[in-house]
Design an enzyme around this catalytic site. Sequence first.
Site, PDB file in Angstrom:
ATOM      1  N   ASN A   9       0.877  -1.173   0.000  1.00  0.00           N
ATOM      2  CA  ASN A   9       0.000   0.000   0.000  1.00  0.00           C
ATOM      3  C   ASN A   9       0.914   1.222   0.000  1.00  0.00           C
ATOM      4  OD1 ASN A   9      -1.786   2.056   0.506  1.00  0.00           O
ATOM      5  ND2 ASN A   9      -2.303   1.396   2.597  1.00  0.00           N
ATOM      6  N   LYS A  11       0.176   4.234  -0.337  1.00  0.00           N
ATOM      7  CA  LYS A  11      -0.458   5.446   0.205  1.00  0.00           C
ATOM      8  C   LYS A  11      -0.186   6.628  -0.744  1.00  0.00           C
ATOM      9  CE  LYS A  11      -0.162   3.357   4.708  1.00  0.00           C
ATOM     10  NZ  LYS A  11      -0.145   3.502   6.152  1.00  0.00           N
ATOM     11  N   HIS A  94      -9.553   1.196   4.657  1.00  0.00           N
ATOM     12  CA  HIS A  94      -8.287   1.398   5.380  1.00  0.00           C
ATOM     13  C   HIS A  94      -8.528   2.345   6.561  1.00  0.00           C
ATOM     14  CE1 HIS A  94      -4.242   2.714   6.352  1.00  0.00           C
ATOM     15  NE2 HIS A  94      -3.837   1.589   5.794  1.00  0.00           N
ATOM     16  N   GLU A  96      -6.984   4.768   7.658  1.00  0.00           N
ATOM     17  CA  GLU A  96      -6.806   6.200   7.347  1.00  0.00           C
ATOM     18  C   GLU A  96      -8.048   6.761   6.670  1.00  0.00           C
ATOM     19  OE1 GLU A  96      -3.033   5.729   5.362  1.00  0.00           O
ATOM     20  OE2 GLU A  96      -2.176   5.121   7.276  1.00  0.00           O
ATOM     21  N   GLU A 166      -5.613  -4.899  10.435  1.00  0.00           N
ATOM     22  CA  GLU A 166      -4.587  -3.880  10.649  1.00  0.00           C
ATOM     23  C   GLU A 166      -4.888  -3.123  11.944  1.00  0.00           C
ATOM     24  OE1 GLU A 166      -2.500  -2.705   6.729  1.00  0.00           O
ATOM     25  OE2 GLU A 166      -4.257  -1.448   6.956  1.00  0.00           O
ATOM     26  N   GLY A 172       2.221   2.299  10.680  1.00  0.00           N
ATOM     27  CA  GLY A 172       3.168   3.395  10.522  1.00  0.00           C
ATOM     28  C   GLY A 172       3.871   3.794  11.802  1.00  0.00           C
ATOM     29  N   SER A 211       3.155  -2.082  10.362  1.00  0.00           N
ATOM     30  CA  SER A 211       4.601  -2.159  10.603  1.00  0.00           C
ATOM     31  C   SER A 211       5.178  -3.543  10.326  1.00  0.00           C
ATOM     32  CB  SER A 211       4.941  -1.687  12.015  1.00  0.00           C
ATOM     33  OG  SER A 211       4.529  -0.336  12.195  1.00  0.00           O
TER      34      SER A 211
HETATM   35  P1  PGA Z   1       2.682   0.279   7.629  1.00  0.00           P
HETATM   36  O1  PGA Z   1       1.243   0.515   6.927  1.00  0.00           O
HETATM   37  O2  PGA Z   1       3.220  -1.020   7.065  1.00  0.00           O
HETATM   38  O3  PGA Z   1       3.494   1.472   7.200  1.00  0.00           O
HETATM   39  O4  PGA Z   1       2.447   0.205   9.077  1.00  0.00           O
HETATM   40  C1  PGA Z   1       0.370  -0.557   6.697  1.00  0.00           C
HETATM   41  C2  PGA Z   1      -0.909  -0.049   6.111  1.00  0.00           C
HETATM   42  O5  PGA Z   1      -1.331   1.070   6.466  1.00  0.00           O
HETATM   43  O6  PGA Z   1      -1.528  -0.725   5.274  1.00  0.00           O
END
Ligand code: PGA
Length: 248
Positions: A9, A11, A94, A96, A166, A172, A211
């Site tokens: 992803n 982003k 997601h 976000e 997640e 993140g 992460s």
């Molecule tokens: P990350 O993000 O691996 O940077 O924690 C995962 C995601 O948001 O899908």
Amino acid sequence: MRKTIVAGNWKMNASKESVNNLIGGLLSGMGGVATEVIVCAPFPYLSQVESLISGSSIMLGAQNLNANPKGAFTGEVSANMIKDFGAQHVIVGHSERRSLYGETSAVVAEKTKAALDADLTPLLCVGESLEERESGNTEAVVEKQINAVINLLGIDAFDGIIIAYEPVWAIGTGLTATPEQAQSVHLFIRNLLAGSNERIAQKTPILYGGSMNAGNAADLMSCSDIDGGLIGGAALKADDFLQICKAG
Ligand code: PGA
């Protein structure tokens, strides 16, 4: 047997140059990768990625879609537009999108429907915040998020859905869930699906995200109900992403 799937992803991180470099790096390192590999690019780069991965085993996904098929929705992108650029997958729900853009579980369910109607495979994201985990509500939160989709579309829809668990506190942050923490929620999700349909529960891929990196991917993906990963930060570097793909 479920296949292992590793999805990147990106982003809101890309430029024409970085996409060329990243896909170039991935293509040159795909030998020995047995997992299914998906890259979820920002909309403006779908076309570029489509051409670059043509003829390879890498698959393309988008990161969001509008629930409507077409019409007066300025600035929005439909499932068919995404398909038009060769994508087979799309991320829905997601955290976000849920937290920054107010997407409720009802909206996420509508988007899941729109994706399925267009023959796109939704990567349906679910997960609890730190506060929800600390107050012991992880399972209740995840159950509600998944039930919103089951209630709108029925359990059979999960024949075409990939779930990504997640935990919001792990995204993140560098704070990965332990394999035990992740496996426990993955098993909970599988049992939740099994409550409606055992066959679908056994075949639905459930990816972990938050992460995941080259150092922890193998331990996480060795858990019996973790079928791969949804990778953010570590998907932006070809070497790291390939190492995760090879760990699956
Ligand atoms: P990350 O993000 O691996 O940077 O924690 C995962 C995601 O948001 O899908």
